[in-house]
Design a protein around this motif. Structure first.
Motif, PDB file in Angstrom:
ATOM      1  N   PHE A  51       2.238  -3.695  -0.141  1.00 55.28           N
ATOM      2  CA  PHE A  51       2.737  -2.709   0.811  1.00 55.28           C
ATOM      3  C   PHE A  51       2.436  -1.321   0.263  1.00 55.28           C
ATOM      4  O   PHE A  51       3.022  -0.887  -0.718  1.00 55.28           O
ATOM      5  N   LEU A  52       1.451  -0.662   0.890  1.00 54.27           N
ATOM      6  CA  LEU A  52       1.042   0.677   0.481  1.00 54.27           C
ATOM      7  C   LEU A  52       0.472   1.371   1.715  1.00 54.27           C
ATOM      8  O   LEU A  52      -0.629   1.046   2.176  1.00 54.27           O
ATOM      9  N   ALA A  53       1.244   2.282   2.273  1.00 54.24           N
ATOM     10  CA  ALA A  53       0.834   2.983   3.490  1.00 54.24           C
ATOM     11  C   ALA A  53      -0.543   3.610   3.301  1.00 54.24           C
ATOM     12  O   ALA A  53      -0.816   4.240   2.280  1.00 54.24           O
ATOM     13  N   GLY A  54      -1.401   3.393   4.270  1.00 56.93           N
ATOM     14  CA  GLY A  54      -2.744   3.956   4.229  1.00 56.93           C
ATOM     15  C   GLY A  54      -3.784   3.066   3.561  1.00 56.93           C
ATOM     16  O   GLY A  54      -4.977   3.290   3.720  1.00 56.93           O
ATOM     17  N   HIS A  55      -3.350   2.060   2.825  1.00 60.11           N
ATOM     18  CA  HIS A  55      -4.302   1.143   2.185  1.00 60.11           C
ATOM     19  C   HIS A  55      -4.753   0.132   3.233  1.00 60.11           C
ATOM     20  O   HIS A  55      -3.940  -0.376   3.999  1.00 60.11           O
ATOM     21  N   PRO A  56      -6.047  -0.181   3.315  1.00 59.14           N
ATOM     22  CA  PRO A  56      -6.526  -1.112   4.343  1.00 59.14           C
ATOM     23  C   PRO A  56      -5.884  -2.497   4.271  1.00 59.14           C
ATOM     24  O   PRO A  56      -5.856  -3.206   5.271  1.00 59.14           O
ATOM     25  N   LEU A  57      -5.379  -2.895   3.116  1.00 57.19           N
ATOM     26  CA  LEU A  57      -4.779  -4.222   2.973  1.00 57.19           C
ATOM     27  C   LEU A  57      -3.246  -4.166   2.973  1.00 57.19           C
ATOM     28  O   LEU A  57      -2.591  -5.127   2.580  1.00 57.19           O
ATOM     29  N   ASP A  58      -2.689  -3.050   3.442  1.00 53.53           N
ATOM     30  CA  ASP A  58      -1.233  -2.913   3.541  1.00 53.53           C
ATOM     31  C   ASP A  58      -0.678  -4.046   4.402  1.00 53.53           C
ATOM     32  O   ASP A  58      -1.160  -4.306   5.499  1.00 53.53           O
ATOM     33  N   GLY A  59       0.313  -4.757   3.858  1.00 55.22           N
ATOM     34  CA  GLY A  59       0.946  -5.852   4.582  1.00 55.22           C
ATOM     35  C   GLY A  59       0.291  -7.207   4.373  1.00 55.22           C
ATOM     36  O   GLY A  59       0.788  -8.216   4.868  1.00 55.22           O
ATOM     37  N   ALA A  60      -0.810  -7.256   3.640  1.00 53.19           N
ATOM     38  CA  ALA A  60      -1.518  -8.523   3.411  1.00 53.19           C
ATOM     39  C   ALA A  60      -0.831  -9.329   2.308  1.00 53.19           C
ATOM     40  O   ALA A  60      -0.180  -8.784   1.433  1.00 53.19           O
ATOM     41  N   ASN A  61      -0.980 -10.649   2.390  1.00 58.89           N
ATOM     42  CA  ASN A  61      -0.407 -11.566   1.400  1.00 58.89           C
ATOM     43  C   ASN A  61      -1.511 -12.099   0.491  1.00 58.89           C
ATOM     44  O   ASN A  61      -2.648 -12.299   0.916  1.00 58.89           O
ATOM     45  N   PHE A  62      -1.119 -12.346  -0.758  1.00 63.60           N
ATOM     46  CA  PHE A  62      -2.055 -12.810  -1.775  1.00 63.60           C
ATOM     47  C   PHE A  62      -1.377 -13.872  -2.626  1.00 63.60           C
ATOM     48  O   PHE A  62      -0.259 -14.263  -2.369  1.00 63.60           O
ATOM     49  N   GLY A  63      -2.050 -14.280  -3.682  1.00 65.85           N
ATOM     50  CA  GLY A  63      -1.477 -15.183  -4.669  1.00 65.85           C
ATOM     51  C   GLY A  63      -0.668 -14.385  -5.679  1.00 65.85           C
ATOM     52  O   GLY A  63       0.174 -13.568  -5.307  1.00 65.85           O
ATOM     53  N   VAL A  64      -0.950 -14.578  -6.937  1.00 68.84           N
ATOM     54  CA  VAL A  64      -0.208 -13.906  -8.006  1.00 68.84           C
ATOM     55  C   VAL A  64      -0.302 -12.385  -7.864  1.00 68.84           C
ATOM     56  O   VAL A  64      -1.275 -11.865  -7.307  1.00 68.84           O
TER      57      VAL A  64
END
Length: 91
Positions: A51-64
């Motif tokens: 979660f980082l406003a303005g980052h293209p991957l804001d809200g994306a889920n990942f692994g570790v």
């Protein structure tokens, strides 16, 4: 007799602080802060969200959590995201 060359020194990568904001956040694992981003972790920290406003991957889920941290580094340091997240034009 051949002259020995000095070994090439590779600089250590810059280490940024990872701060635990909450030991048990809304996803059941820790809430981390890294370079302005909030990273939510599930129990066991095998799943994380960026979660980082303005980052293209804001809200994306990942692994570790190290995975979204590397994406934050790329976004801040190199102004890009990994190539496999970039849409390819359709033919």
């Amino acid at each position: 007799m051949a002259q020995m060359q000095e070994p090439m020194l590779i600089p250590e990568p810059t280490r940024h602080e990872v701060r635990v904001e909450n030991a048990e956040g809304p996803w059941g694992g820790p809430t981390l802060r890294y370079r302005g981003a909030r990273i939510e972790c599930g129990r066991g920290s095998h799943i994380s969200g960026l979660f980082l406003a303005g980052h293209p991957l804001d809200g994306a889920n990942f692994g570790v959590p190290e995975i979204p941290m590397s994406h934050v580094d790329l976004g801040i340091d190199e102004k890009r995201i990994p190539g496999h997240y970039v849409a390819k034009p359709q033919k």
